[in-house]
Design an enzyme around this catalytic site. Structure first.
Site, PDB file in Angstrom:
ATOM      1  N   LYS A 117       0.846  -1.189   0.000  1.00  0.00           N
ATOM      2  CA  LYS A 117       0.000   0.000   0.000  1.00  0.00           C
ATOM      3  C   LYS A 117       0.884   1.241   0.000  1.00  0.00           C
ATOM      4  O   LYS A 117       2.008   1.235   0.524  1.00  0.00           O
ATOM      5  CB  LYS A 117      -0.891  -0.033   1.249  1.00  0.00           C
ATOM      6  CG  LYS A 117      -1.936   1.063   1.348  1.00  0.00           C
ATOM      7  CD  LYS A 117      -2.786   0.843   2.592  1.00  0.00           C
ATOM      8  CE  LYS A 117      -3.854   1.904   2.766  1.00  0.00           C
ATOM      9  NZ  LYS A 117      -4.686   1.651   3.976  1.00  0.00           N
ATOM     10  N   SER A 210      -9.665   1.711   2.599  1.00  0.00           N
ATOM     11  CA  SER A 210      -8.511   2.451   2.084  1.00  0.00           C
ATOM     12  C   SER A 210      -7.442   1.552   1.486  1.00  0.00           C
ATOM     13  O   SER A 210      -6.609   2.007   0.705  1.00  0.00           O
ATOM     14  CB  SER A 210      -7.914   3.334   3.176  1.00  0.00           C
ATOM     15  OG  SER A 210      -7.191   2.591   4.122  1.00  0.00           O
ATOM     16  N   SER A 234     -10.369  -1.013   6.931  1.00  0.00           N
ATOM     17  CA  SER A 234      -9.645  -0.748   5.682  1.00  0.00           C
ATOM     18  C   SER A 234      -8.918  -1.951   5.112  1.00  0.00           C
ATOM     19  O   SER A 234      -8.521  -1.940   3.953  1.00  0.00           O
ATOM     20  CB  SER A 234      -8.650   0.402   5.880  1.00  0.00           C
ATOM     21  OG  SER A 234      -9.338   1.598   6.144  1.00  0.00           O
TER      22      SER A 234
END
Length: 531
Positions: A117, A210, A234
């Site tokens: 990420k 996210s 998330s």
């Protein structure tokens, strides 16, 4: 591919011999292709480990397969915000292959690809940026990798790129679509494709929280593994919507140096993968612990309580249900319960847990304070060069560069401004944190004790992730099925007490042995022009 056929009516025996040889060549070619490739949509990291150990593939060849899949579908899905330079990746893979030939194997996943990420800081010489999805951090340079990044590199994993994410993990604008960032744009589900018109934040076409880019990258076959982070949901939401196994470990047990987190209180990072075994092995690397279930019975020591899916579901404020969607999710959930019972899993259903209304309404002030005073300063300090020095700098940057930093339809930054204007005293925030943590742990502990269970299970589309985050407890996901409505996957989230990652991993391992195969995207929504 089309093949021509020679028709010779005057010499049929010659024609038959040619057809036989042609057929043999086709079989030989098909077998060669089968031997020389693997299915990036279904092959997991443990499979790749075995292929490497059997000398059927090198890490270089494996990386090239994933590059090819990225070439096919990345332009349609937008999962990667910063792909690693391919020459660099191939050089790293080649060096790791050489290490293996020389008898050095760093870990079980030596030479296996992974995607991180965009919250994980990577050193500038790896050729990838780290921005948390924000235009304000474009151009930032770090000479050192973050602690978790370096841990993965030391274990011999190969970083293929950085995944797109919800900008600042959502700490920008309240109604910002998950998986969208000003720097990276909108990530789309490989199962569903485009968002429906006027889609709600967690509607059935939305890819989830996210860490969406990380989940989509694994499901779409860009990498066997990815790392995400979670504040509240998330990792859970995008993983269940990508048909993945995933783990958010106990909050506070990992070194977050060089990692963007929204808060210290709620956040933790963890792996996403196509199999429970993959998650277990990455967890061993991250946590420095060994998880060996080989001497235990399948369900030994496990006791699982399932919450009622008719109660624990997604609010209509966040997700509109269509004909049959809610009913199917309940049916498949209960089918899973019965399947586990029939295979000997100690299951209690339904069990009770007080909902989020029983928790103190303190999440936002805690998040604002941590973001402003701890997390953004620490993130900035990870860089040698950074265009901004504070939350106020980020707000001003976005205002001055609104065309690219605040594009329509996400033209606000109300959460950034809320954090910037937060003036709570540390002592007051400490009180709020203690009250919230104690309450959440008490609510969960009551359910664990009353029902005599050590795992609490709920639909992935539920608010149980709020309880887990507030309590600081680990949470994991497993897949169930796909909606008939639009093919998007859904699954379960599993909560255990603090530091009981092994309990969750054991259940995931047992569950995978008796569950249906995880759903694989078909990309039916794509046209030849969109690829």
């Amino acid at each position: 591919m089309q093949f021509h056929a020679l028709i010779n009516t005057t010499r049929p025996h010659i024609h038959q011999k040619k057809k036989k040889k042609e057929k043999e060549r086709k079989i030989s070619l098909a077998q060669y292709c089968a031997d020389m490739a693997f299915n990036v949509l279904t092959t997991n990291a443990v499979d790749l480990k075995q292929l490497i150990e059997e000398n059927k593939f090198t890490s270089v060849q494996i990386v090239q397969e994933y590059f090819a899949q990225i070439n096919r579908y990345e332009s349609a899905l937008n999962a990667l915000i910063s792909p690693a330079p391919r020459d660099n990746v191939l050089a790293i893979a080649s060096a790791l292959d050489q290490e293996r030939q020389n008898g050095k194997v760093r870990s079980s996943f030596h030479g296996i690809p992974i995607i991180l990420k965009d919250s994980f800081v990577t050193a500038w010489n790896l050729g990838m940026s780290t921005t948390a999805g924000s235009c304000a951090f474009v151009g930032s340079k770090a000479s050192n990798n973050g602690a978790i990044t370096q841990r993965l590199i030391n274990a011999g994993l190969i970083i293929l790129g950085k995944a797109n994410m919800t900008e600042f993990a959502g700490m920008k604008m309240t109604t910002m679509m998950p998986g969208w960032s000003a720097h990276g744009g909108q990530t789309l589900s490989p199962y569903v494709g485009r968002l429906e018109v006027n889609e709600k934040l967690l509607g059935h076409s939305a890819p989830g929280g996210s860490s969406t880019g990380s989940a989509v990258a694994v499901a779409a076959g860009f990498s066997p593994l990815a790392m995400g982070t979670e504040t509240v949901g998330s990792i859970v939401t995008p993983s269940t919507r990508a048909g993945l196994y995933a783990l958010k470990p106990t909050i506070g047990i990992q070194d977050t140096t060089g990692l963007y987190t929204m808060t210290d209180f709620f956040d933790s990072s963890g792996p996403m993968a196509k199999s429970a075994a993959d998650v277990r092995m990455v967890a061993e690397i991250l946590l420095g612990r060994s998880f060996d279930f080989s001497q235990l019975g399948l369900w030994e020591g496990l006791s699982v309580g399932f919450l009622d899916p008719r109660v624990w579901n997604m609010s209509s404020d966040f997700c509109t249900q269509f004909a049959g969607t809610a009913e199917q999710m309940v049916e498949d959930y209960e089918e899973t319960v019965f399947t586990l019972q029939n295979h000997g899993c100690p299951v209690r259903y339904p069990v009770d847990l007080k909902d989020v209304s029983a928790l103190p309404v303190t999440i936002l002030p805690i998040a604002y304070w941590d973001f402003k005073n701890v997390c953004i300063p620490r993130f900035i300090d990870a860089f040698d060069e950074c265009p901004v020095r504070s939350v106020a700098d980020i707000v001003r940057f976005n205002q001055k560069n609104s065309e690219r930093a605040l594009p329509a339809p996400f033209t606000e930054q109300n959460d950034l401004e809320g954090a910037m204007n937060s003036n709570e005293e540390r002592e007051r925030i400490d009180v709020l944190k203690k009250e919230l943590r104690n309450t959440a742990q008490r609510l969960l502990q009551e359910s664990f004790d009353r029902e005599r269970i050590n795992i609490l299970v709920a639909p992935g589309d539920s608010s149980v992730c709020v309880h887990a985050a507030a309590a600081g407890y680990p949470i994991a996901t497993v897949p169930i099925a796909q909606l008939r409505y639009n093919n998007r996957p859904f699954g379960l989230c599993l909560v255990a007490r603090a530091n009981e990652e092994e309990t969750l991993l054991r259940f995931m391992n047992a569950y995978e042995k008796i569950a249906k195969p995880r759903p694989v995207p078909k990309f039916h929504f794509l046209t030849s022009e969109s690829i």
